[in-house]
Design a protein around this motif. Structure first.
Motif, PDB file in Angstrom:
ATOM      1  N   PHE A   1     -12.487  12.407   6.165  1.00  0.00           N
ATOM      2  CA  PHE A   1     -11.546  11.421   5.641  1.00  0.00           C
ATOM      3  C   PHE A   1     -12.016   9.977   5.729  1.00  0.00           C
ATOM      4  CE2 PHE A   1      -9.116  14.940   7.712  1.00  0.00           C
ATOM      5  CZ  PHE A   1      -8.676  15.561   6.549  1.00  0.00           C
ATOM      6  N   TYR A   2     -13.184   9.713   6.318  1.00  0.00           N
ATOM      7  CA  TYR A   2     -13.578   8.329   6.610  1.00  0.00           C
ATOM      8  C   TYR A   2     -13.684   7.468   5.354  1.00  0.00           C
ATOM      9  CZ  TYR A   2     -18.354   9.131   4.910  1.00  0.00           C
ATOM     10  OH  TYR A   2     -19.445   9.392   4.121  1.00  0.00           O
ATOM     11  N   ALA A   3     -14.050   8.065   4.219  1.00  0.00           N
ATOM     12  CA  ALA A   3     -14.295   7.287   3.008  1.00  0.00           C
ATOM     13  C   ALA A   3     -13.130   7.309   2.024  1.00  0.00           C
ATOM     14  CB  ALA A   3     -15.569   7.798   2.315  1.00  0.00           C
ATOM     15  N   TYR A   4     -12.028   7.973   2.381  1.00  0.00           N
ATOM     16  CA  TYR A   4     -10.864   8.043   1.487  1.00  0.00           C
ATOM     17  C   TYR A   4     -10.190   6.673   1.351  1.00  0.00           C
ATOM     18  CZ  TYR A   4     -10.645  13.230   1.546  1.00  0.00           C
ATOM     19  OH  TYR A   4     -10.891  14.579   1.396  1.00  0.00           O
ATOM     20  N   ASN A   5      -9.322   6.540   0.366  1.00  0.00           N
ATOM     21  CA  ASN A   5      -8.350   5.447   0.374  1.00  0.00           C
ATOM     22  C   ASN A   5      -7.445   5.646   1.587  1.00  0.00           C
ATOM     23  OD1 ASN A   5      -8.639   4.113  -2.466  1.00  0.00           O
ATOM     24  ND2 ASN A   5      -8.559   6.314  -2.905  1.00  0.00           N
ATOM     25  N   HIS A   6      -7.270   4.585   2.371  1.00  0.00           N
ATOM     26  CA  HIS A   6      -6.451   4.664   3.572  1.00  0.00           C
ATOM     27  C   HIS A   6      -5.199   3.810   3.408  1.00  0.00           C
ATOM     28  CE1 HIS A   6      -9.974   5.874   6.500  1.00  0.00           C
ATOM     29  NE2 HIS A   6      -9.669   6.820   5.627  1.00  0.00           N
ATOM     30  N   VAL A   7      -4.057   4.401   3.729  1.00  0.00           N
ATOM     31  CA  VAL A   7      -2.776   3.690   3.706  1.00  0.00           C
ATOM     32  C   VAL A   7      -2.076   3.926   5.031  1.00  0.00           C
ATOM     33  CG1 VAL A   7      -0.500   3.507   2.618  1.00  0.00           C
ATOM     34  CG2 VAL A   7      -2.524   3.940   1.208  1.00  0.00           C
ATOM     35  N   SER A   8      -1.555   2.856   5.627  1.00  0.00           N
ATOM     36  CA  SER A   8      -0.707   2.969   6.817  1.00  0.00           C
ATOM     37  C   SER A   8       0.649   2.363   6.487  1.00  0.00           C
ATOM     38  CB  SER A   8      -1.330   2.246   8.016  1.00  0.00           C
ATOM     39  OG  SER A   8      -0.463   2.282   9.141  1.00  0.00           O
ATOM     40  N   ILE A   9       1.656   3.206   6.345  1.00  0.00           N
ATOM     41  CA  ILE A   9       3.007   2.750   6.009  1.00  0.00           C
ATOM     42  C   ILE A   9       3.684   2.258   7.286  1.00  0.00           C
ATOM     43  CG2 ILE A   9       5.248   3.423   5.074  1.00  0.00           C
ATOM     44  CD1 ILE A   9       3.815   5.524   3.407  1.00  0.00           C
ATOM     45  N   GLU A  10       4.058   0.990   7.304  1.00  0.00           N
ATOM     46  CA  GLU A  10       4.635   0.390   8.508  1.00  0.00           C
ATOM     47  C   GLU A  10       6.096   0.795   8.684  1.00  0.00           C
ATOM     48  OE1 GLU A  10       2.666  -1.644  10.915  1.00  0.00           O
ATOM     49  OE2 GLU A  10       1.564  -0.166   9.747  1.00  0.00           O
ATOM     50  N   TYR A  11       6.487   0.906   9.925  1.00  0.00           N
ATOM     51  CA  TYR A  11       7.792   1.455  10.312  1.00  0.00           C
ATOM     52  C   TYR A  11       8.702   0.331  10.788  1.00  0.00           C
ATOM     53  CZ  TYR A  11      10.949   4.685  12.910  1.00  0.00           C
ATOM     54  OH  TYR A  11      12.022   5.406  13.387  1.00  0.00           O
ATOM     55  N   CYS A  12       9.824   0.138  10.092  1.00  0.00           N
ATOM     56  CA  CYS A  12      10.719  -0.950  10.499  1.00  0.00           C
ATOM     57  C   CYS A  12      12.190  -0.619  10.259  1.00  0.00           C
ATOM     58  CB  CYS A  12      10.358  -2.245   9.764  1.00  0.00           C
ATOM     59  SG  CYS A  12      10.548  -2.180   7.960  1.00  0.00           S
ATOM     60  N   ASP A  13      12.519   0.689  10.164  1.00  0.00           N
ATOM     61  CA  ASP A  13      13.914   1.043   9.859  1.00  0.00           C
ATOM     62  C   ASP A  13      14.617   1.787  10.978  1.00  0.00           C
ATOM     63  OD1 ASP A  13      14.097   4.243   8.985  1.00  0.00           O
ATOM     64  OD2 ASP A  13      12.117   3.383   8.764  1.00  0.00           O
ATOM     65  N   GLY A  14      13.870   2.330  11.947  1.00  0.00           N
ATOM     66  CA  GLY A  14      14.479   2.962  13.114  1.00  0.00           C
ATOM     67  C   GLY A  14      15.021   4.351  12.907  1.00  0.00           C
ATOM     68  N   ALA A  15      14.731   5.000  11.752  1.00  0.00           N
ATOM     69  CA  ALA A  15      15.266   6.341  11.499  1.00  0.00           C
ATOM     70  C   ALA A  15      14.296   7.200  10.705  1.00  0.00           C
ATOM     71  CB  ALA A  15      16.615   6.258  10.785  1.00  0.00           C
ATOM     72  N   SER A  16      13.009   7.063  10.966  1.00  0.00           N
ATOM     73  CA  SER A  16      11.992   7.886  10.298  1.00  0.00           C
ATOM     74  C   SER A  16      12.108   7.856   8.780  1.00  0.00           C
ATOM     75  CB  SER A  16      12.049   9.337  10.819  1.00  0.00           C
ATOM     76  OG  SER A  16      11.625   9.407  12.160  1.00  0.00           O
ATOM     77  N   PHE A  17      12.372   6.646   8.234  1.00  0.00           N
ATOM     78  CA  PHE A  17      12.431   6.434   6.792  1.00  0.00           C
ATOM     79  C   PHE A  17      13.490   7.309   6.129  1.00  0.00           C
ATOM     80  CE2 PHE A  17       8.242   5.171   8.188  1.00  0.00           C
ATOM     81  CZ  PHE A  17       8.028   3.983   7.511  1.00  0.00           C
ATOM     82  N   SER A  18      14.633   7.466   6.800  1.00  0.00           N
ATOM     83  CA  SER A  18      15.644   8.404   6.298  1.00  0.00           C
ATOM     84  C   SER A  18      17.034   7.806   6.143  1.00  0.00           C
ATOM     85  CB  SER A  18      15.727   9.624   7.237  1.00  0.00           C
ATOM     86  OG  SER A  18      14.486  10.273   7.324  1.00  0.00           O
ATOM     87  N   GLY A  19      17.259   6.597   6.603  1.00  0.00           N
ATOM     88  CA  GLY A  19      18.580   6.009   6.512  1.00  0.00           C
ATOM     89  C   GLY A  19      18.872   5.435   5.139  1.00  0.00           C
ATOM     90  N   ASP A  20      20.141   5.379   4.769  1.00  0.00           N
ATOM     91  CA  ASP A  20      20.533   4.778   3.495  1.00  0.00           C
ATOM     92  C   ASP A  20      22.008   4.403   3.539  1.00  0.00           C
ATOM     93  OD1 ASP A  20      20.525   3.798   0.958  1.00  0.00           O
ATOM     94  OD2 ASP A  20      20.318   5.728  -0.048  1.00  0.00           O
ATOM     95  N   VAL A  21      22.287   3.194   3.987  1.00  0.00           N
ATOM     96  CA  VAL A  21      23.645   2.645   4.020  1.00  0.00           C
ATOM     97  C   VAL A  21      23.683   1.477   3.048  1.00  0.00           C
ATOM     98  CG1 VAL A  21      25.412   1.536   5.439  1.00  0.00           C
ATOM     99  CG2 VAL A  21      24.006   3.369   6.407  1.00  0.00           C
TER     100      VAL A  21
END
Length: 448
Positions: free
Chosen positions: A119-139
């Motif tokens: 995987f060293y040469a792949y496109n790398h993406v790190s999605i940053e975490y800032c919602d406190g619910a594993s990207f699952s909340g929706d209010v």
């Protein structure tokens, strides 16, 4: 901000940064891509504090890998109460205001071909975490938080993690070339590892993986958290995660749809228990795409924040109390200091992990796999331990590579690596665990 509230999570993340840098070859760093057009007034895809979400990106390092992607979802625990979330909104786990312009990860995400040859040469993406619910909340509406009887402040938070996930993949597809990908591996650590279980199928839909015959797979790390009481038989962590599900309005629209529907329509379940789909043990059986799980049966975060945690008041500003049952810290720091009852509890927790995981895996006879180990760590795959810990002579890097490069029709049993069981009195049953870091985050006054 009650800084002590996030001691275990923050210390683990700091430790991992040091270990990641030790195995990352000098290369172009991942650079921050903020979605500055996303505000509360536009898409509504915002962090807890209303700031713009984002991700780090590094393009593939050679043309041969230009259409291959490794996408990582960052973790960092959860917030369990409105006041807890308000406190979190003032940190990098709830706001993008303090994010660095560049980032680097090790282990699987390393750019060193000796560390991560697949995987060293792949496109790398790190999605940053800032919602406190594993990207699952929706209010829809901003949540007004009032100071409680246990302190805190007045303020506003946004529960929009699911919208963040959708927007980031929309941007990656439209502007970064993900729409032409031939190979995509979705991975993540801790709360991000749980997010991989919860959203593996949904991301496949966003990528149109079936129509494109995309080689798409998922590899959650340290995300199989147990729905388990603490050693004093209190359901501390299950209660916390039920609160997350309800507070942030998780549903079939924001987590695995088939899991939630099974609770709503099956005679074997109660509709009111659909919140349990926030646990991998309930969701993983419904994941449709090939998945390789990386997890310790003796995960130090789970031992600290599930097995030896204690309850906090409902309106507390605290992010939970980990390692807080009496005398738990000495045992977690050194297994030889555990009493017989403590050893039995820890081994019983590992047995419960293997039972729950085994039931989840049983419905996936082909295409899946797992590297389950006994080292007392958390998110080891994103550090130098990626190439150090072994099970039956195979490192997790070798195990993941073998699964990734094998057709998805291969029997799951061919890619299953299982942990040893600690004896009593306890010692490390796996000699490659000797380099594991000690447990961290113990309070000053933490047997069971």
């Amino acid at each position: 901000m009650n800084r002590a509230a996030l001691t275990v999570t923050a210390a683990l993340l700091s430790m991992l940064v040091v270990m990641q840098l030790s195995d990352t070859c000098a290369a172009e760093p991942m650079r921050l891509q903020l979605l500055t057009n996303d505000t509360p007034e536009t898409t509504g895809a915002v962090c807890l504090d209303g700031s713009s979400p984002g991700f780090y990106f590094r393009p593939a390092s050679d043309p041969e890998n230009a259409k291959r992607w490794l996408i990582y979802i960052k973790g960092g625990g959860w917030c369990y109460e409105p006041q807890d979330c308000l406190q979190r909104s003032g940190t990098i786990l709830g706001s993008s205001d303090g994010w660095a312009p560049t980032n680097e990860l090790g282990g699987m995400m390393s750019t060193d071909p000796l560390v991560s040859p697949s995987f060293y040469a792949y496109n790398h993406v790190s999605i940053e975490y800032c919602d406190g619910a594993s990207f699952s909340g929706d209010v829809d509406s901003p949540v007004q938080v009032a100071a409680g009887t246990h302190g805190g402040a007045n303020g506003t938070v946004y529960f929009r993690g699911h919208r963040i996930l959708q927007r980031i993949f929309e941007v990656l597809m439209d502007d970064y070339g993900l729409d032409s990908a031939t190979d995509v591996l979705l991975t993540g650590c801790s709360a991000g590892g749980l997010a991989v279980y919860l959203h593996c199928d949904e991301v496949a839909e966003m990528l149109h993986a079936s129509e494109r015959q995309l080689n798409y797979r998922c590899a959650p790390g340290s995300g199989f958290f147990l729905e388990h009481s603490n050693a004093a038989h209190q359901p501390v962590y299950p209660d916390q995660m039920q609160q997350v599900y309800q507070m942030q309005n998780l549903s079939a629209l924001t987590v695995n749809r088939r899991c939630v529907q099974s609770f709503l329509t099956s005679h074997a379940h109660q509709p009111a228990d659909a919140w349990k789909c926030v646990f991998a043990a309930h969701t993983y059986p419904f994941v449709s795409w090939p998945t390789f799980s990386i997890n310790s049966a003796y995960d130090i975060w789970q031992q600290s924040c599930i097995l030896t945690a204690v309850p906090v008041p409902e309106d507390s500003v605290s992010n939970g109390q980990c390692s807080a049952l009496p005398n738990s810290c000495a045992c977690l720091a050194d297994p030889t200091q555990c009493s017989l009852n403590q050893t039995l509890a820890i081994n019983g927790f590992a047995d419960a992990f293997m039972t729950d995981f085994g039931k989840s895996l049983a419905v996936h006879p082909v295409g899946h796999g797992a590297f389950l180990y006994s080292c007392q760590t958390h998110c080891a795959f994103q550090s130098a331990f990626w190439n150090q810990f072994t099970v039956n002579g195979m490192t997790m890097q070798q195990a993941v590579t073998a699964w990734w490069t094998t057709p998805s029709t291969a029997p799951t049993a061919h890619h299953l690596h299982l942990p040893c069981h600690r004896p009593s009195p306890p010692t490390d049953c796996n000699p490659t665990c000797s380099s594991s870091p000690p447990p961290i985050g113990c309070p000053l006054t933490p047997s069971f």
